[in-house]
Design an enzyme around this catalytic site. Structure first.
Site, PDB file in Angstrom:
ATOM      1  N   ARG A   1      14.909   1.786  -7.959  1.00 28.39           N
ATOM      2  CA  ARG A   1      14.690   2.603  -6.978  1.00 28.39           C
ATOM      3  C   ARG A   1      15.735   3.006  -6.340  1.00 28.39           C
ATOM      4  NH1 ARG A   1      10.596   1.812  -9.441  1.00 28.39           N
ATOM      5  NH2 ARG A   1       8.381   1.860  -8.633  1.00 28.39           N
TER       6      ARG A   1
ATOM      7  N   SER B   1       3.978   2.905  -3.431  1.00 25.73           N
ATOM      8  CA  SER B   1       4.476   1.682  -2.710  1.00 25.73           C
ATOM      9  C   SER B   1       5.044   1.969  -1.521  1.00 25.73           C
ATOM     10  CB  SER B   1       5.312   0.694  -3.710  1.00 25.73           C
ATOM     11  OG  SER B   1       4.627   0.849  -4.997  1.00 25.73           O
TER      12      SER B   1
ATOM     13  N   GLU C   1      10.397   1.841   0.844  1.00 25.11           N
ATOM     14  CA  GLU C   1      10.912   2.374  -0.562  1.00 25.11           C
ATOM     15  C   GLU C   1      10.711   3.883  -0.118  1.00 25.11           C
ATOM     16  OE1 GLU C   1      10.018   4.224  -4.024  1.00 25.11           O
ATOM     17  OE2 GLU C   1       8.269   3.419  -3.510  1.00 25.11           O
TER      18      GLU C   1
HETATM   19  N1  EPU Z   1      -0.166  -8.412  -6.105  1.00 27.10           N
HETATM   20  C1  EPU Z   1      -0.981  -8.996  -5.306  1.00 27.10           C
HETATM   21  N2  EPU Z   1      -1.635  -8.288  -4.299  1.00 27.10           N
HETATM   22  C2  EPU Z   1      -1.559  -7.116  -3.988  1.00 27.10           C
HETATM   23  C3  EPU Z   1      -0.523  -6.167  -5.018  1.00 27.10           C
HETATM   24  C4  EPU Z   1      -0.118  -6.870  -5.927  1.00 27.10           C
HETATM   25  O1  EPU Z   1      -0.902 -10.145  -5.425  1.00 27.10           O
HETATM   26  O2  EPU Z   1      -2.312  -6.527  -3.223  1.00 27.10           O
HETATM   27  C5  EPU Z   1       0.438  -8.854  -7.310  1.00 27.10           C
HETATM   28  C6  EPU Z   1      -0.056  -8.556  -8.397  1.00 27.10           C
HETATM   29  O3  EPU Z   1      -1.134  -9.428  -9.020  1.00 27.10           O
HETATM   30  C7  EPU Z   1       1.152  -8.820  -9.626  1.00 27.10           C
HETATM   31  C8  EPU Z   1       2.409  -8.423  -8.686  1.00 27.10           C
HETATM   32  O4  EPU Z   1       1.830  -8.319  -7.464  1.00 27.10           O
HETATM   33  O5  EPU Z   1       1.316 -10.312 -10.007  1.00 27.10           O
HETATM   34  C9  EPU Z   1       2.801  -7.079  -9.008  1.00 27.10           C
HETATM   35  O6  EPU Z   1       1.672  -5.869  -8.790  1.00 27.10           O
HETATM   36  P1  EPU Z   1       1.776  -4.660  -9.564  1.00 27.10           P
HETATM   37  O7  EPU Z   1       1.671  -5.009 -11.001  1.00 27.10           O
HETATM   38  O8  EPU Z   1       0.561  -4.007  -8.881  1.00 27.10           O
HETATM   39  O9  EPU Z   1       3.167  -3.908  -9.247  1.00 27.10           O
HETATM   40  P2  EPU Z   1       3.690  -3.841  -7.960  1.00 27.10           P
HETATM   41  O10 EPU Z   1       5.067  -4.580  -8.066  1.00 27.10           O
HETATM   42  O11 EPU Z   1       3.151  -3.936  -6.769  1.00 27.10           O
HETATM   43  C10 EPU Z   1       5.465  -1.929  -9.045  1.00 27.10           C
HETATM   44  C11 EPU Z   1       5.968  -0.551  -8.428  1.00 27.10           C
HETATM   45  C12 EPU Z   1       4.842   0.457  -8.800  1.00 27.10           C
HETATM   46  C13 EPU Z   1       4.498   0.476 -10.324  1.00 27.10           C
HETATM   47  C14 EPU Z   1       3.922  -0.794 -10.506  1.00 27.10           C
HETATM   48  C15 EPU Z   1       3.759  -0.841 -12.013  1.00 27.10           C
HETATM   49  C16 EPU Z   1       7.696  -1.100  -6.622  1.00 27.10           C
HETATM   50  C17 EPU Z   1       7.872  -0.918  -5.119  1.00 27.10           C
HETATM   51  N3  EPU Z   1       6.268  -0.566  -7.114  1.00 27.10           N
HETATM   52  O12 EPU Z   1       4.574  -2.309  -8.066  1.00 27.10           O
HETATM   53  O13 EPU Z   1       5.458   1.775  -8.401  1.00 27.10           O
HETATM   54  O14 EPU Z   1       3.572   1.288 -10.153  1.00 27.10           O
HETATM   55  O15 EPU Z   1       5.047  -1.902  -9.996  1.00 27.10           O
HETATM   56  O16 EPU Z   1       4.851  -1.076 -12.622  1.00 27.10           O
HETATM   57  O17 EPU Z   1       8.421  -1.236  -7.549  1.00 27.10           O
HETATM   58  C18 EPU Z   1       5.455   3.147  -6.342  1.00 27.10           C
HETATM   59  O18 EPU Z   1       7.107   3.221  -6.656  1.00 27.10           O
HETATM   60  O19 EPU Z   1       5.220   3.746  -5.749  1.00 27.10           O
HETATM   61  C19 EPU Z   1       4.675   2.563  -7.364  1.00 27.10           C
HETATM   62  C20 EPU Z   1       3.638   2.624  -7.119  1.00 27.10           C
END
Ligand code: EPU
Length: 427
Positions: A251, A325, A421
């Site tokens: 990012r 995010s 972010e």
């Molecule tokens: N999780 C929770 N609770 C929640 C959300 C997530 O426990 O409310 C846990 C999930 O179970 C999982 C982990 O956190 O084990 C990661 O969650 P997820 O796969 O939904 O991805 P993220 O890390 O929350 C990142 C990016 C997203 C992108 C997804 C998929 C960032 C800041 N965000 O989210 O990007 O779509 O991975 O690759 O890196 C964005 O940047 O706006 C965005 C949506």
């Protein structure tokens, strides 16, 4: 780089672009757009032939130097004979920004200009009185407005998708900054150009994508970006940043770091691969595709799986204001992670190549008790705790206050600092 080029850079860096020249005794005209690029027009009969030259290497750099400095051969031009359909600028006063950001919080721009071309960007920069603050707006999908914008908002709407190279396997495609990101991704899927399918349904425009190196489901734009072209806010010069010069990170890019607020991105080039391997390492994608044998999976299947996953977790900005995010996933040093893991062995974590460990901010926020938190006009999304939402009627300042409360709470419960972010505008 040769030392004499550095001297050239010094001189040419001090010019005000574009610089217009004509080759004496010939029907050849030059518009130098920056220290690395010029456009040449030659009249052939009644037609103009246009040639865009990017000067990365020795002979072109020397030619560019001569065009600028050898006024015996290249005379300065006063009247420019070539009609290029220059844009007519329209400056709007007190423009409403509410509908132009996906958070849809209220805000106004003292001055607002929409441009559809690189020359439009230059005209707008020339129009801007010295000292007037400038905000560049694309799709408005990664910003939170805290207040009205007292200066100029420049809405970059440069269109176009152009294939500039194709060797049968790899294609290089140049895309205008104003093209909607998701439409572009689906165009690549339709054309069979692989590499961007995991980035389907990300809101925003192409020009903003390299700023924060957008990424999802194991792919980042840095994996497929060939170069980024941008107009200098200082002198109007055009510069082409190679992917390496963009200094992409998680990012992050040079446009958020050392070159922050210095450029207006107008075009982005992608190098796509008809034989790109599918990236399905992300668990949720494999689950989505599990019904079919792996040998049959296509890039379109991956794009459709990503679309289904995103729709199931992330709110549609057309329905519920949000900017994806809100925080970055925090990255801890190996030692800090060891201390954290001793307390929270069940937390999702992603070891990085350099030994650091990335945590899931969504997990931390959920564990801290904020998932689905409701403040009437705004709150925390109930299916993904990393997303703050405007349910209708919230101000940017209110959403920012909620973000601060979450941040303080996560810090006190987990000793982990969350960094936004989303770009905070006018904070
Ligand atoms: N999780 C929770 N609770 C929640 C959300 C997530 O426990 O409310 C846990 C999930 O179970 C999982 C982990 O956190 O084990 C990661 O969650 P997820 O796969 O939904 O991805 P993220 O890390 O929350 C990142 C990016 C997203 C992108 C997804 C998929 C960032 C800041 N965000 O989210 O990007 O779509 O991975 O690759 O890196 C964005 O940047 O706006 C965005 C949506």
């Amino acid at each position: 780089m040769h030392s004499e080029w550095r001297e050239l850079d010094g001189m040419e860096g001090a010019m005000k672009y574009p610089v217009l020249r004509k080759l004496k005794g010939a029907d050849a005209w030059y518009r130098v757009e920056g220290p690395r690029q010029w456009v040449e027009w030659q009249r052939i009969g009644s037609r103009w032939m246009k040639h865009v030259v990017v000067a990365h290497q020795h002979p072109e750099r020397m030619t560019l130097h001569d065009i600028l400095n050898d006024v015996e051969r290249y005379e300065p031009v006063v009247d420019w004979p070539i009609a290029e359909g220059e844009e007519r600028l329209e400056v709007e006063r007190d423009a409403d920004l509410g509908a132009l950001t996906t958070f849809r919080v209220p805000g106004k721009a003292a001055h607002f200009i929409r441009v559809r071309s690189e020359s439009g960007v230059r005209q707008a920069l020339n129009w801007r009185p010295e000292g007037m603050p400038l905000l560049v707006l694309g799709g408005g999908s990664n910003m939170l407005l805290h207040a009205d914008w007292p200066g100029l908002v420049l809405h970059v709407d440069v269109p176009g998708v152009e294939v500039v190279a194709d060797d049968g396997r790899f294609v290089e495609v140049v895309v205008g900054a104003g093209e909607p990101w998701h439409d572009w991704v689906m165009q690549t899927v339709d054309a069979g150009w692989g590499g961007l399918e995991n980035l389907a349904l990300i809101p925003g425009r192409v020009g903003a994508a390299p700023m924060q190196n957008i990424g999802a489901y194991g792919v980042e734009i840095k994996d497929r970006c060939a170069w980024v072209e941008a107009v200098s806010r200082a002198d109007g010069g055009l510069r082409r940043f190679s992917a390496e010069e963009c200094a992409f990170g998680y990012r992050e890019s040079v446009f958020k770091g050392p070159e922050r607020d210095r450029w207006v991105i107008t075009r982005v080039a992608f190098r796509l691969d008809r034989e790109a391997p599918l990236r399905t390492d992300y668990g949720a994608i494999r689950e989505e595709l599990a019904g079919r044998p792996e040998a049959e999976w296509t890039a379109r299947d991956v794009a459709e799986a990503v679309i289904r996953i995103r729709r199931s977790k992330l709110p549609d900005p057309a329905v519920l204001g949000n900017a994806g995010s809100f925080f970055k996933n925090p990255v801890l040093s190996a030692e800090a992670y060891a201390a954290f893991a001793a307390q929270h062995p069940d937390a999702p974590h992603y070891p990085q190549a350099d030994g650091s460990v990335k945590l899931a901010a969504g997990w931390l926020i959920e564990r801290a008790g904020w998932k689905g938190h409701d403040r009437g006009t705004h709150g925390v999304h109930d299916r993904q705790a990393l997303v703050l939402v405007n349910k209708g009627g919230a101000t940017g300042a209110q959403i920012w206050q909620l973000a601060q409360h979450i941040r303080e709470d996560v810090l006190s419960q987990f000793h982990v600092e969350l960094e936004p972010e989303v770009n905070q505008i006018g904070a």
